[in-house]
Scaffold this motif. Sequence first.
Motif, PDB file in Angstrom:
ATOM      1  N   GLU A  69      -4.579   1.134  -1.791  1.00 35.29           N
ATOM      2  CA  GLU A  69      -4.471  -0.272  -1.403  1.00 35.29           C
ATOM      3  C   GLU A  69      -3.915  -1.091  -2.561  1.00 35.29           C
ATOM      4  O   GLU A  69      -3.819  -0.618  -3.696  1.00 35.29           O
ATOM      5  CB  GLU A  69      -5.843  -0.794  -0.970  1.00 35.29           C
ATOM      6  N   THR A  90      -5.156   6.484   1.048  1.00 34.79           N
ATOM      7  CA  THR A  90      -4.340   5.276   0.944  1.00 34.79           C
ATOM      8  C   THR A  90      -4.635   4.559  -0.366  1.00 34.79           C
ATOM      9  O   THR A  90      -5.799   4.346  -0.718  1.00 34.79           O
ATOM     10  CB  THR A  90      -4.629   4.329   2.119  1.00 34.79           C
ATOM     11  N   SER A 130       0.853  -1.186   0.000  1.00 32.98           N
ATOM     12  CA  SER A 130       0.000   0.000   0.000  1.00 32.98           C
ATOM     13  C   SER A 130       0.889   1.235   0.000  1.00 32.98           C
ATOM     14  O   SER A 130       2.104   1.137   0.216  1.00 32.98           O
ATOM     15  CB  SER A 130      -0.932   0.013   1.218  1.00 32.98           C
TER      16      SER A 130
END
Length: 852
Positions: free
Chosen positions: A389, A387, A375
């Motif tokens: 992923e 974020t 990530s």
Amino acid sequence: MSWFKKLFLAFVLLTILGISTIFVTYLVLKDELPDVATLKDVRLQTPMQVFTADGELISQFGEQRRIPLRLDEMPPMLIQAFLATEDTRFYEHPGIDIIGIVRAATVVATSGELSQGASTITQQLARNFFLTREKKIIRKVKEIFLAIHIEQLLSKDEILELYLNKIELGQRAFGVGAAAQVYFGKTVNDLTVDEMAIIAGLPKAPSLLNPVRSASNARARRNIVLGRMLDTGAIDKTTYDNAIAAPVTSRLHGAQITASAPYIAEMVRQQMVERFGEEMTYSDGFKVYTTINSKQQTQARLALQQNIYNYDERHGYRGPVALAWKATLENNEGETPVFKEDSPLDETALQQYLDQQPGIEDLLPAVVTAVASQSAEVMLKGGQRVTLEWDGLKWARSFINDERQGAAPKTAAAILAPGMHILVRQQDNNWRLSQEPTVSSALVALDPHNGAIRALVGGFSFSQSQFNRVTQAKRQVGSNIKPFIYSAALEQNYTLASIMNDAPIHQWDSNAGIAWRPRNSPAVYDGPIRIREALAKSKNVVSIRLLRGIGVDASIAHLQKFGFALTDLPRNETLALGSASSTPLEVVTGYAVFANGGYLVQPYVVDKVFNSQNELIYQHNPLLACNNCAADMAQTNTELTTETTESSLQNQDPLPKHAPQVISAQNAFLIADALKSSVWGGGDWRQGTGWNGTARLAQSLKRRDISGKTGTTNDSKDTWFTGFTPDLVVTSWVGFDDANRSLGRATWNANLGRDQSAGTEAGARTALPAWLSFMNDVLPNYPERATAAPVGISSVRIDLASGLLSRRNDYTSDFEYFKLGTEPTQYAAGSLPQLQFGEEKQEKTTELDELF
């Protein structure tokens, strides 16, 4: 008493002298004064607005931004703000404010400079319409005379309404309606008190006091306006305190665009300039209603963009946009990789950096701030941290070239490092690493009954390129040309059951000194094959053999019937493989002929035009595809007597115009039906004879009224898919703007498993998915309907191997459509003669026939 008489006499003489001076001045200037009566029929310069058919705003064109409003459409508080600031005695004076004039005259007498205007709202209106802003005594005198004339001609409310719509308020905004939109992105009724005060303070110096240019100047001027509003009783102390405390927040806003169709907007702009000229187009307040359906337009744009993203991702990641700072990976073991970072930016510097970076469409600039095992943390413009992923990163193996990609990455550190300036986007509420695409695409949807364009997207982004690939990009059409070749063959007494030899062609070219060896793609040859199956499987060599059978000249003449230009059609056998070049709009128009029963409609996008008074000044009268045209025309001619004149029809709806029928209804029906096999294939899979057409992915729509054809050119430089129902025709194209660049191929990405499309790019893999995504969204609005066979079509059972008649009703036979008179007359070998058995006995006869 003697002193008083002298003083009184002097006053009388000065009064007479003053009145005489004013009268003489008026006589001198009378011929120079414009006719204020023109204000009775004033036409404010208003931009042209372009709308979808369902009323969504697409774009606005014009040098001056203006949203004309009636006085009763403006909030009273906004009106009070202007009156308190510009002319508190507006409703009392006769057009000039004597107190203000005396004050200004005193300043002139003491300083020698005209530093105070003393202009009433009426005087400002006179100056804005008829005079300049130069500070000269003669201009001021003219202004006074004009103001008095205006007050005699118009009511106070009419004057105020004209003023509030005419006044220049900076940033090319004229009038309060435009200012509310430009500075705050609101209508006037949504403005807060402090925002109204900002707008009311602008007439003094629009360029210096507007909140976009200088928030501090705008705040100071706003506070003065609020103070005057408090003094005049327009607001109370509490409202004043709240407005004074409000921050000044403003940015430039464009028109409230509610439908994204910039390529359509530009098409409309060009057409309007051609029809009405530039001056009228940009200033007469035209409202142009297009044929575009706003929902279909949105779905077309999203389908095209997502398809481009999919292509871009399967070909690999080309790396970051730039480096905000450099970081070197030192250790990639464990859950958190270790980087050595050179001069990373602090929070403030990073936000300043991002504020200067552009995005494009839904791609947002971001900088990587931290990388974990699978990530990454990034900061977006505005300071938001998100974020990425692994699901949004794992696609990003490295791009090597159009034919090769690197190994599938196993960690985020193999893709990203802190300091990288990247682009990200949201997909299904998750953040995803992305990049600006280099591949191009186009998608256009057409109503085959009248040529109305329902959706059009000319590229990934209009801001990236204004080149409209739907109307301007002439590209080789590949196998998208084949239905037209097959249509020509049907005119030469070929049938869908005719057998052609699907075998390699080797032809010696004495001029080039080499052999021409056109190949199928893939290079699979089935031997004897029916024309229906050959078209559905897109057999190249069969298309060439058909062209030879009907002749190149006859084929070209037939293609011209569909609107293809003679200059775009090569006079050789490569024509059968799609070496002709056409725009997507020309292709979709040609396919519309098959969808509507044989009529050539003309595509159009401008439907209606209204002027600033909401009067209809233009209504497009399209060519209609009509299966009963002859009967309709006969009825129309019967109703129109010889005494009917053009003047008697001018206030009626225009008579419908019928599109020319360029091929027979039977020919159009047969090709449309054959193209359904491109979707659904044929044969019997249980018996091992099943086969797929090139458009089998369209089976997911579960519609039996879909016809379609893929298209791929040599080296996959252009990929196409055109598909249609009886009510909608859609063409999708994907390729590079550099016509010499191949779309290449994508190798298998171990990270994606089955959720990918690997292999050489082709029509079915590259162009069809965009079409499929679009149709999946719009087809629910078009009920499925079977196309009835027209008069002159018969249906007989044929033997699938030979194309001859058959009395067997098993997997070796099926019904086929024919033009009357072209049906086969012989039975296939092994087909028993017709016997007068019952249905049960007939089934047994079929079983016996199978034994032999």
